[in-house]
Design a protein around this motif. Structure first.
Motif, PDB file in Angstrom:
ATOM      1  N   GLU A   1       0.829  -1.215   0.000  1.00  0.00           N
ATOM      2  CA  GLU A   1       0.000   0.000   0.000  1.00  0.00           C
ATOM      3  C   GLU A   1       0.861   1.262   0.000  1.00  0.00           C
ATOM      4  O   GLU A   1       0.548   2.239  -0.697  1.00  0.00           O
ATOM      5  CB  GLU A   1      -0.940  -0.007   1.202  1.00  0.00           C
ATOM      6  N   GLN A   2       1.951   1.235   0.751  1.00  0.00           N
ATOM      7  CA  GLN A   2       2.845   2.390   0.781  1.00  0.00           C
ATOM      8  C   GLN A   2       3.527   2.597  -0.572  1.00  0.00           C
ATOM      9  O   GLN A   2       3.665   3.733  -1.042  1.00  0.00           O
ATOM     10  CB  GLN A   2       3.903   2.215   1.876  1.00  0.00           C
ATOM     11  N   ALA A   3       3.919   1.522  -1.228  1.00  0.00           N
ATOM     12  CA  ALA A   3       4.541   1.635  -2.552  1.00  0.00           C
ATOM     13  C   ALA A   3       3.541   2.179  -3.564  1.00  0.00           C
ATOM     14  O   ALA A   3       3.888   3.017  -4.418  1.00  0.00           O
ATOM     15  CB  ALA A   3       5.066   0.277  -2.993  1.00  0.00           C
ATOM     16  N   LYS A   4       2.292   1.732  -3.475  1.00  0.00           N
ATOM     17  CA  LYS A   4       1.242   2.214  -4.387  1.00  0.00           C
ATOM     18  C   LYS A   4       0.972   3.699  -4.157  1.00  0.00           C
ATOM     19  O   LYS A   4       0.825   4.466  -5.116  1.00  0.00           O
ATOM     20  CB  LYS A   4      -0.038   1.398  -4.167  1.00  0.00           C
ATOM     21  N   ALA A   5       0.948   4.123  -2.912  1.00  0.00           N
ATOM     22  CA  ALA A   5       0.709   5.532  -2.600  1.00  0.00           C
ATOM     23  C   ALA A   5       1.848   6.402  -3.129  1.00  0.00           C
ATOM     24  O   ALA A   5       1.611   7.493  -3.663  1.00  0.00           O
ATOM     25  CB  ALA A   5       0.551   5.717  -1.098  1.00  0.00           C
ATOM     26  N   LYS A   6       3.082   5.928  -3.002  1.00  0.00           N
ATOM     27  CA  LYS A   6       4.224   6.677  -3.535  1.00  0.00           C
ATOM     28  C   LYS A   6       4.156   6.767  -5.053  1.00  0.00           C
ATOM     29  O   LYS A   6       4.476   7.801  -5.639  1.00  0.00           O
ATOM     30  CB  LYS A   6       5.533   6.029  -3.108  1.00  0.00           C
ATOM     31  N   ALA A   7       3.752   5.671  -5.698  1.00  0.00           N
ATOM     32  CA  ALA A   7       3.659   5.668  -7.167  1.00  0.00           C
ATOM     33  C   ALA A   7       2.574   6.628  -7.646  1.00  0.00           C
ATOM     34  O   ALA A   7       2.740   7.300  -8.665  1.00  0.00           O
ATOM     35  CB  ALA A   7       3.376   4.251  -7.664  1.00  0.00           C
ATOM     36  N   GLU A   8       1.458   6.716  -6.932  1.00  0.00           N
ATOM     37  CA  GLU A   8       0.379   7.634  -7.306  1.00  0.00           C
ATOM     38  C   GLU A   8       0.780   9.090  -7.038  1.00  0.00           C
ATOM     39  O   GLU A   8       0.379   9.994  -7.765  1.00  0.00           O
ATOM     40  CB  GLU A   8      -0.900   7.296  -6.541  1.00  0.00           C
ATOM     41  N   ALA A   9       1.573   9.308  -6.000  1.00  0.00           N
ATOM     42  CA  ALA A   9       1.969  10.671  -5.655  1.00  0.00           C
ATOM     43  C   ALA A   9       3.024  11.211  -6.615  1.00  0.00           C
ATOM     44  O   ALA A   9       3.079  12.411  -6.870  1.00  0.00           O
ATOM     45  CB  ALA A   9       2.503  10.714  -4.224  1.00  0.00           C
ATOM     46  N   ALA A  10       3.831  10.370  -7.193  1.00  0.00           N
ATOM     47  CA  ALA A  10       4.901  10.815  -8.087  1.00  0.00           C
ATOM     48  C   ALA A  10       4.351  11.486  -9.348  1.00  0.00           C
ATOM     49  O   ALA A  10       4.800  12.578  -9.696  1.00  0.00           O
ATOM     50  CB  ALA A  10       5.824   9.653  -8.428  1.00  0.00           C
ATOM     51  N   PRO A  11       3.356  10.922 -10.085  1.00  0.00           N
ATOM     52  CA  PRO A  11       2.831  11.619 -11.272  1.00  0.00           C
ATOM     53  C   PRO A  11       2.083  12.902 -10.906  1.00  0.00           C
ATOM     54  O   PRO A  11       2.116  13.873 -11.650  1.00  0.00           O
ATOM     55  CB  PRO A  11       1.880  10.615 -11.903  1.00  0.00           C
ATOM     56  N   ALA A  12       1.434  12.920  -9.751  1.00  0.00           N
ATOM     57  CA  ALA A  12       0.701  14.125  -9.334  1.00  0.00           C
ATOM     58  C   ALA A  12       1.670  15.286  -9.090  1.00  0.00           C
ATOM     59  O   ALA A  12       1.357  16.433  -9.377  1.00  0.00           O
ATOM     60  CB  ALA A  12      -0.125  13.831  -8.086  1.00  0.00           C
ATOM     61  N   GLN A  13       2.840  14.986  -8.560  1.00  0.00           N
ATOM     62  CA  GLN A  13       3.825  16.042  -8.326  1.00  0.00           C
ATOM     63  C   GLN A  13       4.477  16.489  -9.633  1.00  0.00           C
ATOM     64  O   GLN A  13       4.827  17.646  -9.795  1.00  0.00           O
ATOM     65  CB  GLN A  13       4.910  15.555  -7.360  1.00  0.00           C
ATOM     66  N   ALA A  14       4.628  15.582 -10.581  1.00  0.00           N
ATOM     67  CA  ALA A  14       5.273  15.910 -11.848  1.00  0.00           C
ATOM     68  C   ALA A  14       4.346  16.740 -12.739  1.00  0.00           C
ATOM     69  O   ALA A  14       4.805  17.574 -13.495  1.00  0.00           O
ATOM     70  CB  ALA A  14       5.688  14.636 -12.564  1.00  0.00           C
ATOM     71  N   SER A  15       3.024  16.545 -12.696  1.00  0.00           N
ATOM     72  CA  SER A  15       2.109  17.257 -13.573  1.00  0.00           C
ATOM     73  C   SER A  15       2.062  18.758 -13.300  1.00  0.00           C
ATOM     74  O   SER A  15       2.008  19.541 -14.235  1.00  0.00           O
ATOM     75  CB  SER A  15       0.712  16.637 -13.520  1.00  0.00           C
TER      76      SER A  15
END
Length: 139
Positions: free
Chosen positions: A115-129
């Motif tokens: 779950e923590q890895a999934k949350a980090k993966a979802e947060a990475a594109p949101a910060q890049a956009s």
């Protein structure tokens, strides 16, 4: 006269006393001068020394094994005590969640990591956009 000389010789007197008991005079009282006999005794003593060293090593290994067994059992008892208490900390200590409270703790641990890895993966594109949108507005 020969009996009088034997009585006056202390070594002969000792030999006669020991021989009457049924065994010969010990080697410490009358040391041997035969080199071959000394070599044999040295070899025997070294064999006994090696045997004792081997037994000492076996004893040390057995002791270490028992110490490891004791430490393992003490650790398992402490863990089961924590699990039985449900993760409650003793008074005066900070309460921490007990990962051993559930019988499925490895599964829960892996689930939390996923779950923590999934949350980090979802947060990475949101910060890049937002960074991309600022770059487009600047052109």
């Amino acid at each position: 006269m020969s009996t009088e000389n034997k009585a006056q010789d202390p070594m002969e007197f000792m030999r006669s006393m020991w021989s009457k008991m049924g065994f010969s005079l010990p080697g410490m009282v009358t040391p041997t001068l035969d080199v071959d006999e000394l070599d044999k005794r040295i070899a025997d003593m070294k064999a006994v020394e090696n045997w004792l060293k081997m037994n000492l090593s076996s004893l040390q290994m057995a002791t270490q094994g028992l110490e490891m067994q004791r430490a393992t059992i003490a650790t398992m008892q402490a863990m089961s005590k924590l699990a039985a208490e449900g993760g409650k900390a003793p008074e005066g200590e900070a309460s921490q969640p007990n990962p051993f409270a559930s019988s499925m703790w490895p599964w829960n641990l892996m689930q939390n990591a996923a779950e923590q890895a999934k949350a980090k993966a979802e947060a990475a594109p949101a910060q890049a956009s937002p960074a991309k949108s600022k770059a487009k507005d600047g052109k």
